[in-house]
Design a protein around this motif. Structure first.
Motif, PDB file in Angstrom:
ATOM      1  N   LYS A 131       1.065  -1.018   0.006  1.00 53.25           N
ATOM      2  CA  LYS A 131       0.059  -0.171   0.345  1.00 53.25           C
ATOM      3  C   LYS A 131       0.861   1.362   0.059  1.00 53.25           C
ATOM      4  O   LYS A 131       0.563   2.327  -0.717  1.00 53.25           O
ATOM      5  CB  LYS A 131      -0.839  -0.079   1.055  1.00 53.25           C
ATOM      6  N   ASP A 137      -1.272   4.202  -1.531  1.00 53.95           N
ATOM      7  CA  ASP A 137      -2.556   4.004  -1.141  1.00 53.95           C
ATOM      8  C   ASP A 137      -2.868   4.424   0.248  1.00 53.95           C
ATOM      9  O   ASP A 137      -2.815   3.554   1.196  1.00 53.95           O
ATOM     10  CB  ASP A 137      -3.133   2.680  -1.445  1.00 53.95           C
ATOM     11  N   ASP A 160      -5.033   5.986   1.997  1.00 53.00           N
ATOM     12  CA  ASP A 160      -6.577   5.855   2.612  1.00 53.00           C
ATOM     13  C   ASP A 160      -6.561   4.527   3.171  1.00 53.00           C
ATOM     14  O   ASP A 160      -7.422   4.476   4.094  1.00 53.00           O
ATOM     15  CB  ASP A 160      -7.500   6.167   1.545  1.00 53.00           C
ATOM     16  N   SER A 161      -5.929   3.504   2.800  1.00 53.42           N
ATOM     17  CA  SER A 161      -6.530   2.079   3.160  1.00 53.42           C
ATOM     18  C   SER A 161      -5.458   1.471   4.330  1.00 53.42           C
ATOM     19  O   SER A 161      -5.484   0.373   4.550  1.00 53.42           O
ATOM     20  CB  SER A 161      -6.665   1.176   1.989  1.00 53.42           C
ATOM     21  N   TRP A 187      -3.347   2.924  10.078  1.00 62.02           N
ATOM     22  CA  TRP A 187      -2.663   4.004  10.605  1.00 62.02           C
ATOM     23  C   TRP A 187      -2.058   3.457  12.106  1.00 62.02           C
ATOM     24  O   TRP A 187      -1.014   3.865  12.273  1.00 62.02           O
ATOM     25  CB  TRP A 187      -3.204   5.253  10.308  1.00 62.02           C
TER      26      TRP A 187
END
Length: 153
Positions: free
Chosen positions: A27, A32, A34-35, A38
């Motif tokens: 990712k 990427d 947003d996915s 975190w």
């Protein structure tokens, strides 16, 4: 099955850490953001610093242990001197490499020097079966000298 695990990023972290790492790297490469998971990613990055700190502390304790044993375990000195000196060199080189990669960790190592000395003193006593009183309570040398590759007690 892998697709099911990937769907729930929290479950993936808890059920297959390696797959979580690989997916996170993938990712990141794709940007990427947003996915990303975190919360776990932040924890893992913080843990990298904690691991290096713990490794440095462990190496410093082992270094101190061997310096103390070399200095005070007279009955075994002649038989084991070469081994102990080799270990001392090894620990110093490992510490030096970590500090070369992360010089900002040196102040941390200085901060924990006294604690590591006491732990190394305790370990030396346990290993050698010499009484704890055999080894001085105060460090046998200042921090910089302990790390000095040219110094032996």
């Amino acid at each position: 099955m892998v697709a099911e695990l990937i769907k729930n990023k929290q479950d993936l972290y808890d059920t297959d850490y390696n797959l979580w790492v690989l997916e996170t790297v993938n990712k990141l490469k794709k940007r990427d953001l947003d996915s990303l998971d975190w919360n776990n990613l932040i924890e893992e990055v913080l843990d990298l610093s904690r691991r290096d700190k713990r490794k440095l502390e462990s190496l410093l304790m082992r270094l101190i242990e061997h310096l103390l044993i070399l200095r005070y375990w007279d009955s075994e000195k002649e038989i084991n001197r070469g081994y102990w000196q080799r270990e001392i060199i090894n620990f110093r080189k490992q510490i030096k490499r970590i500090l070369k990669d992360s010089p900002s960790l040196k102040p941390h190592l200085k901060d924990v020097f006294e604690e590591c000395y006491q732990d190394g003193r305790d370990i030396a006593s346990q290993y050698s079966q010499l009484t704890l009183d055999t080894f001085p309570e105060k460090p046998i040398a200042p921090f910089e000298q302990i790390l000095d590759e040219n110094w032996l007690p």
